[in-house]
Design a protein around this motif. Structure first.
Motif, short mmCIF file in Angstrom:
data_model
loop_
_atom_site.label_atom_id
_atom_site.label_comp_id
_atom_site.label_asym_id
_atom_site.label_seq_id
_atom_site.Cartn_x
_atom_site.Cartn_y
_atom_site.Cartn_z
N PHE A 580 0.85 -1.18 0.00
CA PHE A 580 0.00 0.00 0.00
C PHE A 580 0.90 1.23 0.00
CE2 PHE A 580 1.19 0.11 4.40
CZ PHE A 580 1.13 1.46 4.75
N SER A 581 0.37 2.34 -0.48
CA SER A 581 1.07 3.61 -0.42
C SER A 581 0.05 4.73 -0.37
CB SER A 581 2.00 3.80 -1.63
OG SER A 581 1.25 3.90 -2.82
N THR A 582 0.40 5.80 0.29
CA THR A 582 -0.45 6.98 0.34
C THR A 582 0.41 8.22 0.22
OG1 THR A 582 -2.10 8.20 1.65
CG2 THR A 582 -0.38 7.02 2.87
N TYR A 583 -0.03 9.15 -0.59
CA TYR A 583 0.69 10.41 -0.78
C TYR A 583 -0.29 11.56 -0.64
CZ TYR A 583 3.30 14.22 -2.91
OH TYR A 583 3.90 15.43 -3.14
N LYS A 584 0.09 12.55 0.15
CA LYS A 584 -0.76 13.72 0.36
C LYS A 584 0.08 14.97 0.19
CE LYS A 584 -4.02 15.90 3.57
NZ LYS A 584 -4.67 15.81 4.89
N ASN A 585 -0.41 15.89 -0.64
CA ASN A 585 0.29 17.14 -0.86
C ASN A 585 -0.59 18.30 -0.42
OD1 ASN A 585 2.64 18.60 -2.19
ND2 ASN A 585 0.90 19.54 -3.25
N GLU A 586 0.04 19.26 0.26
CA GLU A 586 -0.64 20.47 0.69
C GLU A 586 0.09 21.67 0.12
OE1 GLU A 586 -0.53 20.21 4.91
OE2 GLU A 586 -2.17 18.76 5.04
N GLY A 587 -0.65 22.74 -0.14
CA GLY A 587 -0.03 23.93 -0.70
C GLY A 587 -0.84 24.44 -1.87
N ASN A 588 -0.17 24.89 -2.94
CA ASN A 588 -0.87 25.43 -4.10
C ASN A 588 -1.68 24.37 -4.84
OD1 ASN A 588 1.40 27.28 -3.47
ND2 ASN A 588 0.58 28.44 -5.19
N PHE A 589 -1.26 23.12 -4.74
CA PHE A 589 -1.94 22.05 -5.47
C PHE A 589 -2.21 20.88 -4.52
CE2 PHE A 589 -1.99 18.55 -8.69
CZ PHE A 589 -3.09 19.00 -9.39
N PRO A 590 -3.20 21.03 -3.64
CA PRO A 590 -3.47 19.97 -2.66
C PRO A 590 -4.12 18.75 -3.31
CG PRO A 590 -5.07 21.74 -2.44
CD PRO A 590 -4.06 22.21 -3.43
N LEU A 591 -3.61 17.58 -2.98
CA LEU A 591 -4.15 16.33 -3.53
C LEU A 591 -3.82 15.18 -2.59
CD1 LEU A 591 -1.66 14.37 -4.84
CD2 LEU A 591 -1.53 16.33 -6.36
N LYS A 592 -4.49 14.05 -2.82
CA LYS A 592 -4.21 12.83 -2.08
C LYS A 592 -4.39 11.64 -3.00
CE LYS A 592 -5.24 10.22 2.12
NZ LYS A 592 -6.13 10.09 3.31
N LEU A 593 -3.42 10.72 -2.96
CA LEU A 593 -3.46 9.52 -3.79
C LEU A 593 -3.16 8.31 -2.93
CD1 LEU A 593 -3.61 8.09 -6.53
CD2 LEU A 593 -1.19 8.60 -6.86
N ASP A 594 -4.10 7.36 -2.89
CA ASP A 594 -3.94 6.11 -2.14
C ASP A 594 -3.89 4.95 -3.13
OD1 ASP A 594 -4.12 7.43 0.35
OD2 ASP A 594 -6.31 7.41 0.22
N ARG A 595 -2.94 4.03 -2.90
CA ARG A 595 -2.80 2.89 -3.79
C ARG A 595 -2.65 1.59 -3.00
NH1 ARG A 595 1.31 5.18 -8.55
NH2 ARG A 595 -0.33 6.16 -9.80
N ILE A 596 -3.28 0.52 -3.52
CA ILE A 596 -3.18 -0.81 -2.93
C ILE A 596 -2.87 -1.79 -4.05
CG2 ILE A 596 -4.40 -2.65 -1.71
CD1 ILE A 596 -6.09 -0.53 -0.37
N ARG A 597 -1.92 -2.70 -3.82
CA ARG A 597 -1.55 -3.72 -4.79
C ARG A 597 -1.49 -5.08 -4.08
NH1 ARG A 597 -2.39 0.23 -7.28
NH2 ARG A 597 -1.10 1.28 -8.86
N VAL A 598 -2.13 -6.11 -4.69
CA VAL A 598 -2.10 -7.48 -4.15
C VAL A 598 -1.89 -8.43 -5.31
CG1 VAL A 598 -3.37 -9.29 -2.95
CG2 VAL A 598 -3.60 -6.92 -2.20
N ARG A 599 -0.97 -9.40 -5.14
CA ARG A 599 -0.72 -10.41 -6.16
C ARG A 599 -0.46 -11.74 -5.48
NH1 ARG A 599 1.35 -11.21 -11.56
NH2 ARG A 599 2.75 -13.02 -11.65
N ALA A 600 -1.10 -12.81 -5.99
CA ALA A 600 -0.90 -14.16 -5.48
C ALA A 600 -0.59 -15.10 -6.64
CB ALA A 600 -2.13 -14.64 -4.71
N GLU A 601 0.39 -15.99 -6.45
CA GLU A 601 0.78 -16.95 -7.48
C GLU A 601 0.78 -18.35 -6.91
OE1 GLU A 601 4.42 -16.09 -9.58
OE2 GLU A 601 4.31 -13.97 -9.01
N VAL A 602 0.37 -19.32 -7.74
CA VAL A 602 0.39 -20.73 -7.35
C VAL A 602 0.99 -21.53 -8.49
CG1 VAL A 602 -0.97 -22.74 -6.66
CG2 VAL A 602 -1.65 -20.46 -5.89
#
Length: 643
Positions: A580-602
């Motif tokens: 997982f990752s989360t990024y939040k920016n504050e200032g002139n260009f406020p934004l937030k981006l959350d990401r989740i990645r899951v992978r399973a192999e057999v």
């Protein structure tokens, strides 16, 4: 299925058939193919601008190796491919050769370039979506290189490259005291052929290459349907509201560039020498024709007009030469090295001429009178020359657990403007001299898993000729870490400052970043990691307001924070990765981006296996909620990798 996917299938079939003709074929195969499903809610244009992972068939990866070391036309034949199909960027690469006879490499790449951000260059965010500047283009490229007698003393080679950028877009254009939305179509094609020889005789080696580059750019612009009223409100002149009923522009640019490259090297146990020379001379010809009808205002001519025609013909010759001489001397074997480099760069614009013919159709003076066509013609020439001499000296030392580097750099620049172009001050035509001095020092301690180091770089300039030239630059970087058999931890910090305090510019920029990361492997089958980072950037520069040409300060301040973590498990035939990752920016260009990645192999049987993937992106902007989106992707892949 796009052309790249079809090309992959043909390449795999060709490689397999070729491999069957080789005796004692050894095959190595690793392939993963599958299907990806997508579900996006919110602004799909923003999601495509940032990720652009689509639904469909996908070749995640392929590696095919066919070898015959007993004879045949090739003893090495490999095909590799990555992200072919429903992916914004994919590549296929082929390698073939026979020891001592030839070596051949070829690749094909395709990349989709999409941008439709509502917050980019869009002063009308509340009424124009997605935005005023967009593009939906594809860049394709082919590279092929053939070397004869590889490993020999004389190795001739030839090569060819092809690059094409094509697709539609939208832009804006200011005409007749208003701004209008235009539909754009661009095709840019580059062909490059090259040939030469590599030489190797004892301690000496050399490479001579001659290449030719041919570039052709075609662009068409037309008025977006319904955009004739323009983007501005009000009137530019009493009783006149600028508007367009039709607009069309076509332009073509051809650039031919021969390139010569010569490199000579010498190497002994304690001494290394390199000299290189690169020369390029580009000749360009451009032609453009523009037509517009409507009600337009031309303040510079003190007239209104119901139409406009513009014809432009331009030509220029660009000349660039770079020469480098570098010497390295080992003062103490395995401990102390000294090096020095001299670089000479000259860039010159010659015979730059432009002819512009402008017609105001059915024009009328501000004071009234009779309407008539007004024709004007302009011929002008301009040039800019830039010559740089760079002197560098560097000392590298390694003593036990400590290593250090000290370097000094001096740049002498001379710029000559034949006409006022982009220089930083009024009365810009003339010659400007600029000297930049800089030094760098770094040191690192590494012992028993402990690493501590730092680096400092300082540069100062006596002048700033262009607005983007700095007067003072400072960069500091520190790093510390510890590695154990069960875990590792690291920290980094960096600061960069750029300043140009010249009157009328007032440019100041400062960026800081701090990050830390922890990785833990408590048992062989399990690994975990986590990290955090802080980013802060501030910049100020004077700008002119386009409305009244007054000066104001453009201020930008951003502060970002990111956190990420994940784990990996591998037990017998089962593998699992999650992050997982989360990024939040504050200032002139406020934004937030959350990401989740899951992978399973057999792993199933005899090299066959199956994998499943789930990913989720959630994006939010505070100032423009219309840019928000949530994207979910699910993939099922079949893998074959015989041991």
């Amino acid at each position: 299925m796009n052309r790249l996917s079809r090309l992959l299938a043909v390449a795999v079939a060709a490689a397999t058939l070729s491999g069957l003709s080789l005796a004692a074929v050894a095959q190595t195969t690793d392939v993963e193919v599958g299907y990806r499903f997508t579900n996006t809610s919110g602004n799909e244009n923003v999601e495509r601008s940032q990720g652009n992972e689509r639904e469909g068939f996908l070749v995640r990866g392929l590696y095919l190796d066919l070898s015959d070391k007993t004879g045949g036309f090739a003893d090495r034949f490999k095909i590799t491919a990555f992200d072919v199909g429903a992916s914004p960027a994919g590549m296929v690469r082929l390698e073939a050769g026979r020891a001592g006879i030839y070596a051949f490499k070829a690749s094909y790449a395709r990349r989709e370039l999409f941008s439709a951000l509502p917050g980019f260059a869009n002063a009308l965010q509340t009424t124009v979506v997605p935005g005023l500047h967009t593009m939906d283009r594809v860049r394709t490229g082919i590279d092929a290189d053939l070397t004869l007698l590889p490993g020999g003393k004389i190795q001739p080679f030839v090569g060819y490259s092809y690059n094409r950028l094509n697709g539609p877009g939208e832009t804006t254009y200011t005409l007749g005291q208003d701004e209008f939305r235009l539909a754009q179509n661009l095709t840019d094609t580059v062909h490059e052929i090259r040939g030469g020889v590599n030489l190797a005789f004892g301690i000496l080696s050399a490479e001579l290459m001659q290449g030719y580059r041919f570039q052709k750019t075609d662009e068409t612009l037309s008025l977006v349907p319904g955009a004739g009223a323009g983007n501005s409100t009000g009137t530019a002149f009493p009783g006149t509201s600028p508007n367009l009923t039709a607009f069309a522009r076509t332009s073509r640019t051809d650039v031919d560039t021969p390139i010569t490259n010569l490199t000579v090297r010498a190497r002994t146990d304690r001494f290394r020498f390199l000299a290189s020379f690169v020369r390029a001379r580009a000749k360009s010809d451009s032609a453009e024709r523009e037509n517009a009808t409507g009600d337009l205002v031309f303040l510079d001519a003190f007239r209104t007009a119901r139409g406009y025609q513009d014809t432009i013909a331009a030509r220029a010759t660009g000349f660039a030469v770079t020469g480098v001489v570098r010497a390295e001397l080992t003062l103490l074997p395995e401990h102390l090295d000294l090096s020095g480099t001299f670089t000479r760069r000259v860039r010159r614009t010659e015979d730059a001429q432009v002819t512009i013919e402008e017609i105001l159709i059915d024009s009328l003076s501000f004071s009234g009178g009779t309407r008539a066509d007004l024709i004007s013609r302009l011929e002008a020439g301009s040039s800019i020359d830039r010559a740089t001499n760079r002197y560098e000296a560097q000392l590298d030392g390694r003593f036990g657990p400590v290593s250090a580097r000290a370097a000094y750099q001096l740049d002498d620049e001379a710029l000559t403007f034949a006409t006022p172009l982009a220089a930083a001050a009024p009365g810009q035509a003339g010659t400007y001299d600029r000297t930049v001095r800089g030094g760098l020092f770094s040191a690192m301690f590494s012992h028993s898993g402990i690493t501590v180091g730092g680096e400092a770089e300082i540069k100062t300039a006596d002048e700033a000729v262009l607005r983007t030239d700095f007067r003072d630059k400072r960069r500091y970087r520190g790093r510390a870490g510890y590695r154990h058999s069960l875990f590792s931890v690291s920290f980094t910090a960096q600061e960069t400052r750029l300043e140009n305090d010249r009157q009328g510019i007032g440019w100041n920029m400062k960026t800081q970043s701090f990050s830390g990361r922890l990785e833990v492997t408590p048992v062989k089958v399990l690994s975990l990691y986590g990290g955090a980072a802080l980013y802060d950037g501030v910049s100020d520069i004077f700008i002119r307001r386009p409305v009244d040409f007054g000066i104001e300060t453009s201020h930008n301040d951003e502060e970002g924070k990111s956190y990420d973590g994940g784990l990996a498990v591998a037990v017998d035939r089962f593998r699992f990765d999650g992050s997982f990752s989360t990024y939040k920016n504050e200032g002139n260009f406020p934004l937030k981006l959350d990401r989740i990645r899951v992978r399973a192999e057999v792993d199933l049987f005899q090299g066959w296996g199956i994998a499943g993937e789930v990913s989720r992106d959630k994006y939010r902007e505070e100032n423009l909620t219309g840019a928000d989106y949530t994207s979910n992707r699910y993939g099922v892949f079949l893998r074959y990798s015989p041991k």
